[in-house]
Motif scaffolding. Structure first.
Motif, PDB file in Angstrom:
ATOM      1  N   VAL A 236       0.869  -1.178   0.000  1.00 51.70           N
ATOM      2  CA  VAL A 236       0.000   0.000   0.000  1.00 51.70           C
ATOM      3  C   VAL A 236       0.907   1.230   0.000  1.00 51.70           C
ATOM      4  CG1 VAL A 236      -1.944  -1.116   1.122  1.00 51.70           C
ATOM      5  CG2 VAL A 236      -0.136  -0.080   2.512  1.00 51.70           C
ATOM      6  N   TYR A 237       0.350   2.351  -0.389  1.00 54.23           N
ATOM      7  CA  TYR A 237       1.164   3.557  -0.525  1.00 54.23           C
ATOM      8  C   TYR A 237       0.608   4.666   0.342  1.00 54.23           C
ATOM      9  CZ  TYR A 237       3.169   0.997  -4.380  1.00 54.23           C
ATOM     10  OH  TYR A 237       3.799   0.031  -5.115  1.00 54.23           O
ATOM     11  N   GLN A 238       1.472   5.252   1.146  1.00 54.38           N
ATOM     12  CA  GLN A 238       1.039   6.405   1.933  1.00 54.38           C
ATOM     13  C   GLN A 238       1.575   7.663   1.258  1.00 54.38           C
ATOM     14  OE1 GLN A 238       2.292   6.867   6.104  1.00 54.38           O
ATOM     15  NE2 GLN A 238       0.301   7.837   6.430  1.00 54.38           N
ATOM     16  N   PRO A 239       0.662   8.564   0.901  1.00 50.71           N
ATOM     17  CA  PRO A 239       1.125   9.758   0.186  1.00 50.71           C
ATOM     18  C   PRO A 239       1.960  10.679   1.074  1.00 50.71           C
ATOM     19  CG  PRO A 239      -1.251   9.829   0.563  1.00 50.71           C
ATOM     20  CD  PRO A 239      -0.797   8.497   1.023  1.00 50.71           C
ATOM     21  N   VAL A 240       2.922  11.333   0.440  1.00 49.88           N
ATOM     22  CA  VAL A 240       3.756  12.330   1.116  1.00 49.88           C
ATOM     23  C   VAL A 240       3.457  13.667   0.448  1.00 49.88           C
ATOM     24  CG1 VAL A 240       6.132  13.024   1.608  1.00 49.88           C
ATOM     25  CG2 VAL A 240       5.531  10.591   1.514  1.00 49.88           C
ATOM     26  N   PHE A 241       3.238  14.683   1.287  1.00 52.81           N
ATOM     27  CA  PHE A 241       2.888  16.001   0.737  1.00 52.81           C
ATOM     28  C   PHE A 241       3.972  17.017   1.039  1.00 52.81           C
ATOM     29  CE2 PHE A 241      -1.025  13.735   1.483  1.00 52.81           C
ATOM     30  CZ  PHE A 241      -1.803  14.047   0.376  1.00 52.81           C
ATOM     31  N   SER A 242       4.085  17.968   0.136  1.00 57.73           N
ATOM     32  CA  SER A 242       4.991  19.068   0.466  1.00 57.73           C
ATOM     33  C   SER A 242       4.291  19.909   1.515  1.00 57.73           C
ATOM     34  CB  SER A 242       5.307  19.892  -0.774  1.00 57.73           C
ATOM     35  OG  SER A 242       4.331  20.894  -0.941  1.00 57.73           O
TER      36      SER A 242
ATOM     37  N   THR B 117      -3.100  13.742   6.594  1.00 55.87           N
ATOM     38  CA  THR B 117      -2.967  14.115   5.183  1.00 55.87           C
ATOM     39  C   THR B 117      -3.296  12.954   4.253  1.00 55.87           C
ATOM     40  OG1 THR B 117      -0.625  13.653   5.432  1.00 55.87           O
ATOM     41  CG2 THR B 117      -1.295  15.949   5.562  1.00 55.87           C
ATOM     42  N   GLY B 118      -3.079  11.762   4.687  1.00 59.20           N
ATOM     43  CA  GLY B 118      -3.424  10.638   3.818  1.00 59.20           C
ATOM     44  C   GLY B 118      -3.011   9.310   4.390  1.00 59.20           C
TER      45      GLY B 118
ATOM     46  N   GLU C 136       5.449  25.651  10.393  1.00 62.58           N
ATOM     47  CA  GLU C 136       6.211  26.795  10.910  1.00 62.58           C
ATOM     48  C   GLU C 136       7.694  26.487  11.013  1.00 62.58           C
ATOM     49  OE1 GLU C 136       4.630  27.875  14.712  1.00 62.58           O
ATOM     50  OE2 GLU C 136       2.612  28.057  13.823  1.00 62.58           O
ATOM     51  N   GLN C 137       8.000  25.248  11.315  1.00 57.14           N
ATOM     52  CA  GLN C 137       9.417  24.900  11.493  1.00 57.14           C
ATOM     53  C   GLN C 137      10.148  24.756  10.168  1.00 57.14           C
ATOM     54  OE1 GLN C 137      10.623  25.241  14.395  1.00 57.14           O
ATOM     55  NE2 GLN C 137       8.510  25.538  15.099  1.00 57.14           N
ATOM     56  N   GLY C 138       9.392  24.775   9.101  1.00 58.94           N
ATOM     57  CA  GLY C 138      10.044  24.693   7.803  1.00 58.94           C
ATOM     58  C   GLY C 138      10.428  23.296   7.402  1.00 58.94           C
ATOM     59  N   CYS C 139       9.689  22.288   7.868  1.00 61.69           N
ATOM     60  CA  CYS C 139       9.933  20.936   7.366  1.00 61.69           C
ATOM     61  C   CYS C 139       9.480  20.873   5.915  1.00 61.69           C
ATOM     62  CB  CYS C 139       9.129  19.918   8.177  1.00 61.69           C
ATOM     63  SG  CYS C 139       9.788  19.666   9.808  1.00 61.69           S
ATOM     64  N   ASP C 140      10.195  20.092   5.103  1.00 62.64           N
ATOM     65  CA  ASP C 140       9.889  20.084   3.687  1.00 62.64           C
ATOM     66  C   ASP C 140       8.616  19.308   3.388  1.00 62.64           C
ATOM     67  OD1 ASP C 140      12.571  21.207   2.473  1.00 62.64           O
ATOM     68  OD2 ASP C 140      13.061  19.840   4.130  1.00 62.64           O
ATOM     69  N   GLU C 141       8.519  18.124   4.017  1.00 58.12           N
ATOM     70  CA  GLU C 141       7.394  17.275   3.664  1.00 58.12           C
ATOM     71  C   GLU C 141       6.714  16.683   4.901  1.00 58.12           C
ATOM     72  OE1 GLU C 141       9.815  15.584   0.920  1.00 58.12           O
ATOM     73  OE2 GLU C 141       8.964  16.814  -0.678  1.00 58.12           O
TER      74      GLU C 141
ATOM     75  N   ALA D 235       4.630  23.020   2.374  1.00 57.24           N
ATOM     76  CA  ALA D 235       4.289  24.391   2.018  1.00 57.24           C
ATOM     77  C   ALA D 235       3.104  24.446   1.051  1.00 57.24           C
ATOM     78  CB  ALA D 235       5.508  25.079   1.405  1.00 57.24           C
ATOM     79  N   GLN D 236       3.198  23.733  -0.080  1.00 60.19           N
ATOM     80  CA  GLN D 236       2.140  23.844  -1.088  1.00 60.19           C
ATOM     81  C   GLN D 236       1.028  22.823  -0.881  1.00 60.19           C
ATOM     82  OE1 GLN D 236       5.489  23.632  -2.402  1.00 60.19           O
ATOM     83  NE2 GLN D 236       5.576  25.869  -2.204  1.00 60.19           N
ATOM     84  N   GLY D 237       1.296  21.769  -0.150  1.00 62.95           N
ATOM     85  CA  GLY D 237       0.264  20.778   0.085  1.00 62.95           C
ATOM     86  C   GLY D 237       0.013  19.858  -1.087  1.00 62.95           C
ATOM     87  N   GLU D 238       0.949  19.737  -2.002  1.00 60.96           N
ATOM     88  CA  GLU D 238       0.707  18.812  -3.107  1.00 60.96           C
ATOM     89  C   GLU D 238       1.494  17.520  -2.892  1.00 60.96           C
ATOM     90  OE1 GLU D 238       4.010  20.969  -5.977  1.00 60.96           O
ATOM     91  OE2 GLU D 238       1.885  21.527  -5.995  1.00 60.96           O
ATOM     92  N   ILE D 239       1.022  16.466  -3.529  1.00 62.17           N
ATOM     93  CA  ILE D 239       1.686  15.172  -3.369  1.00 62.17           C
ATOM     94  C   ILE D 239       3.054  15.214  -4.043  1.00 62.17           C
ATOM     95  CG2 ILE D 239       1.623  12.729  -3.963  1.00 62.17           C
ATOM     96  CD1 ILE D 239      -1.281  12.722  -3.742  1.00 62.17           C
ATOM     97  N   THR D 240       4.056  14.834  -3.298  1.00 65.14           N
ATOM     98  CA  THR D 240       5.393  14.795  -3.893  1.00 65.14           C
ATOM     99  C   THR D 240       5.899  13.364  -4.017  1.00 65.14           C
ATOM    100  OG1 THR D 240       6.357  15.026  -1.725  1.00 65.14           O
ATOM    101  CG2 THR D 240       6.041  17.054  -2.989  1.00 65.14           C
ATOM    102  N   GLY D 241       5.235  12.460  -3.293  1.00 61.02           N
ATOM    103  CA  GLY D 241       5.719  11.084  -3.365  1.00 61.02           C
ATOM    104  C   GLY D 241       4.858  10.154  -2.554  1.00 61.02           C
ATOM    105  N   ALA D 242       5.336   8.897  -2.389  1.00 62.60           N
ATOM    106  CA  ALA D 242       4.604   7.929  -1.593  1.00 62.60           C
ATOM    107  C   ALA D 242       5.593   6.956  -0.965  1.00 62.60           C
ATOM    108  CB  ALA D 242       3.614   7.174  -2.455  1.00 62.60           C
ATOM    109  N   GLU D 243       5.236   6.524   0.240  1.00 62.56           N
ATOM    110  CA  GLU D 243       6.057   5.501   0.883  1.00 62.56           C
ATOM    111  C   GLU D 243       5.355   4.156   0.699  1.00 62.56           C
ATOM    112  OE1 GLU D 243       7.006   6.174   4.997  1.00 62.56           O
ATOM    113  OE2 GLU D 243       7.845   4.158   5.260  1.00 62.56           O
ATOM    114  N   ALA D 244       6.093   3.187   0.180  1.00 58.58           N
ATOM    115  CA  ALA D 244       5.527   1.856  -0.014  1.00 58.58           C
ATOM    116  C   ALA D 244       5.547   1.119   1.316  1.00 58.58           C
ATOM    117  CB  ALA D 244       6.345   1.085  -1.047  1.00 58.58           C
ATOM    118  N   LEU D 245       4.384   0.569   1.713  1.00 60.41           N
ATOM    119  CA  LEU D 245       4.305  -0.144   2.990  1.00 60.41           C
ATOM    120  C   LEU D 245       3.782  -1.550   2.736  1.00 60.41           C
ATOM    121  CD1 LEU D 245       2.695   2.770   5.016  1.00 60.41           C
ATOM    122  CD2 LEU D 245       5.057   1.945   5.247  1.00 60.41           C
ATOM    123  N   LEU D 246       4.302  -2.479   3.490  1.00 62.98           N
ATOM    124  CA  LEU D 246       3.988  -3.874   3.272  1.00 62.98           C
ATOM    125  C   LEU D 246       2.774  -4.286   4.105  1.00 62.98           C
ATOM    126  CD1 LEU D 246       5.208  -6.205   1.719  1.00 62.98           C
ATOM    127  CD2 LEU D 246       6.615  -6.738   3.707  1.00 62.98           C
ATOM    128  N   ARG D 247       1.881  -5.075   3.535  1.00 65.24           N
ATOM    129  CA  ARG D 247       0.733  -5.599   4.278  1.00 65.24           C
ATOM    130  C   ARG D 247       0.641  -7.097   4.052  1.00 65.24           C
ATOM    131  NH1 ARG D 247       1.128  -1.646   6.537  1.00 65.24           N
ATOM    132  NH2 ARG D 247      -0.266   0.140   6.709  1.00 65.24           N
TER     133      ARG D 247
END
Ligand SMILES: Cc1cc2nc3c(=O)[nH]c(=O)nc-3n(C[C@H](O)[C@H](O)[C@H](O)COP(=O)(O)O)c2cc1C
Lengths: 679, 144
Positions: A443-449, A657-658, A646-651, A451-463
């Motif tokens: 399964v894939y968990q979306p990763v968002f930026s 978020t998902g 606020e801390q300026g984390c990238d993602e 700042a802009q809130g758009e999907i930048t990637g996904a982490e593949a997770l095993l089930r």
């Protein structure tokens, strides 16, 4: 009556008293020496024979002689020196022969012949001594008393030898000593009862009583010296034997490396303690201890360091156990503690807790940092078993469950652990089958930026859904797969399939795949990665492998080589669960890491927990100063999200978020252009 | 001669008894200072939010030995080795075991400084060590 009368009226009581002391001491020493002689073999036997004969001979002779000096007659007395000496030699010689016979392997000859020879020797000494005792008067012998006295001496000696041969306990030796004493006393006084002197008038006086007393003292001294020599020789010998026996016993009962009790002593002690339970013994606890990560230490640092580790562990275990408990090393990295008298399970788990705690502490050995831990299984006797086998088995089940329940912990046995073990066994079987048939889902968990809130990637997770037990969490099945050696296989399968899925996503969406510590140790990993990329056609820049700090811990040279290889292909590396591990900063400099993922345990305590807030802030600053990307994991609330922003984390990634979704759903989600984040 | 510098943290298991926790820590640090003087060890013991943070400096073998003894002590738990490095010179050469405790100087920023040091540990051990040294210098006059 005649005999008692003889003691009371015809002997000087002081002499009798001295003779009695001589007799008791001499008999006890003789019995001890006789026992030693009879049981010894080889060259030493001859020496013991000689020593015993001389000592016993001297003792009986002195007893007789002192008593004779106390014999009061109305007639003057002189002593024949030659006969007196001969009587002493006869005692020693006769007893010597008796002992040779008594050492015979045939029990009948030994007791009968040996005993009667010794009895006869005492008799011969007595009567020869009597001939040396010249009285000026008419001597009368009553032969019935003479025969009776010999019979007493022989009978008692036979019984004494019989006892000494039969059994080697100190109690028996005292009994035999008593019999020898009886032989000497009986012989003397019954012999003397049959002896009478009628004085004749007109003869000159013999030795006066003062001279007799002086002689008695002198003879007593000499005899005492001889007997004393016998005692001290015996004691010295016994001390040496005891010392070497103790040393041998210690070696036999202890582990040479750690000086803890060994398996042998452990088994003995456990059996004794279990047996005692039936006869009103107290309940006790058995702790089985197993080191969690010992083998890799031997493998990577070598056996000499491994041995030092075991010695330190032994010392720590002794400190964790209570005084008087038995701490044993029962296998390479297995230990056991018998906690005597500890019937309360709470008290037993307190000891277990101390063991787990002290074993989890680090160790530095010759500059190497060794991080080890131990698991403990606790069984209570008699509640969990009153015979050693059942108790050990149940404590082992508790240990097994502690080891598989995350290690570095302890468990008290309870019947339901048996079910847990069955579940584990069946999971192992299903997992084997699943890995053969690729029954895992991704399964894939979306990763968002952030700042802009758009999907930048996904982490593949095993089930994984086990046919028997349903959905199994990765935290449960991944460790099992690691132990079964399946993890590399499962991991490379996930990598291959995820790359294939990601190749179908829009170009700007990256893929993150977890790599377990075991996989990182596999030198074929770079090859697996490039194969997966080539097969799927995914650009290397879009792939990121997530590793944890633990993977770098003990094998950082090998890990560094593998990671550098992978980075050189263009694939990025990120550090997962950051902040929970060991020494964080040094890795960031040494390893080709381009992203840090802040562990969700910190994020979830935001924004109220001051400690977590400042850790998150510090990591974010660190990221920007090292020009690494920062991802915050596990975001569940809006306030967490805004703090992170606020801390300026990238993602960011998290349930807010998902949630993780199936591949097809993710494709739909990713296909839409911009995904606004509610913030 | 190179010096080993070791940094660890642990959680206190001290219970208030005949002596207050504060007194017990003073005693631990005092006894440690005596033992360390004999062994040629210098360093600092910080106590903040129920945690010990300790630095030991000295010859590598001696540091190993003292640290093993400390690891056998049940007055604390969860001992975590944070850093072990070889350094050219001692930072705490004037103290066989300095002591800084939360509450030593009420009203000052000491408590905040110590808490910051604790957070720093997880992120940047080297900076944490420097911060401990600076804090010790600025409170040297006020703390016992
Ligand atoms: C937090 C803490 C810090 C300690 N620091 C030191 C130290 O720096 N040096 C030292 O010798 N002992 C230190 N000790 C005490 C040791 O644990 C141990 O009790 C002492 O070295 C005596 O050991 P021994 O009983 O084996 O001789 C410390 C103990 C605690 C709880």
């Amino acid at each position: 009556m005649r005999i008692i009368g003889c003691i009371l009226y015809e002997h000087n009581l002081w002499f009798v008293l001295m003779a009695a002391l001589m007799c008791i001491a001499g008999s006890m020493v003789s019995a001890t020496l006789f026992r030693k002689t009879i049981t010894d073999k080889g060259e030493a036997w001859i020496h013991w024979c000689f020593l015993s004969a001389v000592t016993a001979g001297a003792a009986t002779w002195a007893t007789h002689f002192i008593a004779m000096l106390g014999y009061q007659t109305s007639a003057p007395v002189t002593l024949d020196g030659v006969l007196t000496v001969i009587s002493a030699l006869m005692a020693a010689g006769g007893i010597g022969i008796g002992l040779v016979l008594a050492s015979s392997t045939s029990p009948r000859i030994a007791s009968l012949a040996g005993g009667s020879t010794i009895g006869l020797a005492i008799g011969a000494m007595h009567y020869t001594g009597m001939f040396a005792y010249r009285v000026d008067g008419i001597v009368h012998w009553d032969w019935r008393y003479v025969m009776g006295s010999l019979a007493i001496a022989m009978g008692c000696s036979i019984a004494a030898i019989h006892l000494l041969r039969k059994n080697d306990t100190p109690y028996r030796t005292w009994q035999a000593g008593g019999l020898l004493c009886l032989a000497i006393v009986g012989l003397h006084f019954s012999g003397m009862a049959g002896f009478s002197v009628t004085a004749m008038a007109g003869y000159s006086q013999g030795a006066d009583s003062e001279a007799f007393a002086a002689m008695a003292a002198a003879i007593g001294m000499v005899a005492l010296l001889i007997v004393g020599t016998g005692i001290s020789t015996y004691l010295v010998e016994r001390r040496t034997t005891t010392e070497s026996e103790n040393r041998i016993a210690h070696i036999a009962m202890h582990d040479a490396l750690t000086n803890l009790a060994n398996r042998h002593q452990f088994t003995d002690a456990l059996r004794n303690e279990c047996n005692a339970l039936g006869d009103g013994g107290t309940p006790f606890a058995l702790l089985m201890v197993d080191l969690d990560r010992f083998k890799p230490i031997n493998d990577t640092l070598g056996h000499p360091i491994g041995d030092l580790v075991l010695q330190r562990i032994a010392n720590r275990l002794r400190l964790a156990a209570r005084d008087g408990d038995i701490v044993a090393r029962i296998g390479g990295d297995e230990f056991a503690i018998i906690a005597f008298g500890l019937g309360d399970p709470d008290a037993a788990t307190t000891v277990a807790e101390r063991v787990v705690e002290i074993l989890s502490r680090p160790m530095i050995i010759e500059g190497n940092v060794v991080e080890i831990s131990g698991s403990v299984g606790v069984g209570m006797a008699p509640d969990h078993g009153s015979d050693p086998d059942a108790l050990v088995q149940h404590a082992d089940i508790a240990l097994y469950s502690a080891k598989h329940g995350g290690k570095q912990t302890y468990r008290l046995f309870e019947p339901k652990l048996m079910e847990a073990i069955q579940r584990r066994r069946s999971l192992e079987a299903s997992l084997r089958r699943a890995s053969m048939r690729n029954e895992f889902r991704i399964v894939y968990q979306p990763v968002f930026s952030s700042a802009q809130g758009e999907i930048t990637g996904a982490e593949a997770l095993l089930r994984w859904t086990c046919p028997q037990h349903g959905e199994i969490s990765p935290t449960e099945f991944i460790p099992i797969a690691e132990e079964l050696g399946l993890v590399s296989r499962i991991g490379s399968d996930v990598l291959r399939r995820a790359c294939k899925d990601a190749a179908g996503w829009p170009e700007h969406i990256d893929l993150a795949v977890n790599v377990s510590p075991v996989q990182l140790l596999d030198p074929r990993l770079p090859q697996t990665v490039s194969q997966a990329l080539a097969d799927s056609g995914l650009a290397p820049e879009r792939l990121e492998l997530e590793i944890t700090e633990t993977a770098l811990l003990n094998n950082d040279e090998a890990a560094l080589r593998t990671l550098t290889h992978i980075r050189d292909q263009g694939v990025r590396i990120s550090l997962d669960d950051f902040g929970t591990g060991y020494s964080s900063l040094s890795y960031l400099h040494r390893f080709p890491i381009s992203r840090i993922k802040i562990d969700k345990s910190f994020v979830q305590k935001l924004p109220d927990d001051v400690g977590s807030a400042s850790i998150v802030r510090a990591i974010a600053q660190l990221g920007s100063s090292l020009s690494m990307k920062i991802t915050a994991e596990g975001i569940e609330t809006d306030s967490q999200l805004s703090f992170i922003q606020e801390q300026g984390c990238d993602e960011v990634q998290g349930f807010l978020t998902g949630r993780p979704i199936a591949a097809a759903d993710f494709l739909l989600l990713a296909g839409r252009t911009v995904q606004p984040v509610d913030a | 001669m190179p010096i080993s510098r070791l940094l660890y943290s642990s959680v206190s298991r001290l219970e208030p008894g005949a002596l207050t926790i504060d007194r017990q820590i003073t005693r631990i640090a005092g006894e440690a200072a005596l033992l360390n003087e004999e062994a040629g060890i210098t360093g600092i013991l910080v106590f903040v939010e129920d945690q010990f943070i300790q630095i030991l400096e000295g010859e590598a073998e001696v540091v190993e030995e003292i640290f093993e003894r400390i690891c056998c002590d049940f007055r604390h738990a969860q001992v975590r080795l944070i850093d072990l490095v070889s350094v050219k010179e001692r930072l705490f050469d004037r103290w066989h075991m300095a002591r800084l405790c939360e509450g030593d100087d009420p009203g000052s920023s000491l408590d905040d400084d110590l808490r910051n040091i604790r957070y720093l540990l997880g992120v940047n051990a080297r900076v944490a060590v420097e911060r401990m040294h600076e804090t010790l210098l600025s409170y040297e006059e006020v703390v016992p």
